[in-house]
Enzyme design. Structure first.
Site, mmCIF file in Angstrom:
data_model
loop_
_atom_site.group_PDB
_atom_site.id
_atom_site.type_symbol
_atom_site.label_atom_id
_atom_site.label_comp_id
_atom_site.label_asym_id
_atom_site.label_seq_id
_atom_site.Cartn_x
_atom_site.Cartn_y
_atom_site.Cartn_z
ATOM 1 N N LEU A 1 -19.268 9.093 -3.007
ATOM 2 C CA LEU A 1 -20.311 8.488 -2.173
ATOM 3 C C LEU A 1 -20.330 9.249 -0.843
ATOM 4 C CD1 LEU A 1 -22.503 6.450 -1.814
ATOM 5 C CD2 LEU A 1 -20.796 4.729 -1.207
ATOM 6 N N HIS A 2 -21.411 9.933 -0.583
ATOM 7 C CA HIS A 2 -21.447 10.903 0.503
ATOM 8 C C HIS A 2 -21.916 10.301 1.847
ATOM 9 C CE1 HIS A 2 -20.831 13.949 -2.595
ATOM 10 N NE2 HIS A 2 -21.928 13.544 -3.223
ATOM 11 N N ASP A 3 -23.202 10.091 2.011
ATOM 12 C CA ASP A 3 -23.766 9.795 3.336
ATOM 13 C C ASP A 3 -23.236 8.528 4.006
ATOM 14 O OD1 ASP A 3 -27.028 11.126 2.376
ATOM 15 O OD2 ASP A 3 -25.223 12.113 3.097
#
Ligand code: RIB
Ligand code: CA
Length: 317
Positions: free
Chosen positions: A245-247
């Protein structure tokens, strides 16, 4: 000057599934974060869709009072690259979409950034970069004085211990506009980086997604559906339970920086490599004489990260 003690932020983004989660995360923390505006950029999908999706996401949270500006429709130099294979043709695969309830704010995002940052009290605005860094780079070139109004840039991008996702050595946000990333990392602005090193530790496992869905509110259900969809591709590639899960890690850092650890390093962006274009060359061991220009985070308490995300978005409709 922060409004009522809340931290003023501007989110620059290419929604984008994980971008949408990050925006909802920030809105759930509206008692602590004052989201002044969203600026959109071409990235995961073309600008027409990122500018539309940002308004759709604000509608999910009943926050269409927050202005959305459309920014650069392409990188500074290179041809656009997109990521529909992950985010879907709409950019928000996994959830039903209705038309935005509001129009775009007038004016180009770069002009908005310049006006907002030149007029801001010194070192007060935090910029959260969730996509290719084209808008900020263009603003810095057009008006270097904007640096004065920026407290820090907190960005999702790059990779060192985890090299790349869109190529073997490059992460998408940097690869999509390496020249823009080089301008930002060379700007002298305080920068905090949430790279793949961190985001790949924050896997959207079935249990974590179920806890979000079990919140029973609209936001929890939408985020669960988005994470199930986005996780499909990367969890298969990585043979893991859930995908990175990036942002949203950018928002978590603003709210609880103690969840993360890393070190001050020099980050230089490869803008000419035949096989390594867009690589973030991180001097982790300090073996060059290049000055440190970023706090590079490489560890996260992923359980606490998901607890924070879940506890925050439960406040939304
Ligand atoms: O590499 C991950 C980044 O690229 C995220 O910001 C995702 O939204 C895509 O833009
Ligand atoms: Ca993004």
């Amino acid at each position: 000057m922060s409004s009522h003690g809340r931290r003023p932020i501007i989110i620059d983004t290419d929604p984008g599934q994980d971008d949408a989660v990050a925006i909802l995360f920030a809105l759930g923390a509206s008692d602590r974060l004052d989201l002044r505006a969203i600026t959109t950029v071409a990235g995961n999908v073309p600008l027409s869709l990122t500018a539309k999706n940002a308004r759709i996401v604000l509608g999910w949270a009943n926050r269409t009072d927050i202005p959305v500006y459309a920014g650069c429709p392409r990188p500074l130099v290179r041809e656009p690259v997109t990521a529909e294979h992950v985010h879907g043709e709409t950019g928000l695969a996994g959830v039903p979409l209705e038309e935005p309830k509001v129009e775009l704010a007038n004016g180009h995002a770069v002009d908005f950034l310049i006006k907002a940052l030149v007029n801001a009290w010194p070192t007060t605005i935090t910029l959260c970069l969730l996509g290719p860094m084209t808008n900020l780079a263009a603003a810095l070139v057009q008006e270097p004085k904007i640096r004065r109004g920026i407290k820090e840039v907190v960005l999702m991008g790059g990779g060192y211990h985890v090299k790349g996702n869109v190529t073997p050595t490059a992460e998408f946000n940097v690869y999509a506009d390496p020249e823009a990333a080089a301008v930002v990392f060379g700007s002298g602005i305080p920068i905090v980086v949430l790279p793949l090193d961190v985001t790949h530790q924050a896997l959207s496992t079935k249990e974590r997604v179920s806890r979000l869905e079990d919140l029973g509110n609209r936001a929890g259900g939408l985020i669960a559906a988005i994470l199930r969809s986005q996780g499909l591709i990367e969890s298969k590639q990585m043979a893991t339970d859930g995908g990175p899960l990036h942002d949203p890690t950018v928002i978590a850092y603003l709210l609880q920086p103690s969840l993360f650890s890393g070190r001050m390093v020099n980050v230089t962006v490869e803008t000419r490599g035949e096989f390594t274009l867009g690589e973030t060359v991180v001097d982790w061991r300090g073996v060059t004489n290049r000055a440190a220009n970023a706090l590079w985070l490489n560890q996260v308490d992923s359980n606490s990260f998901y607890e924070l995300l879940t506890d925050t978005v439960k406040r939304l409709p």
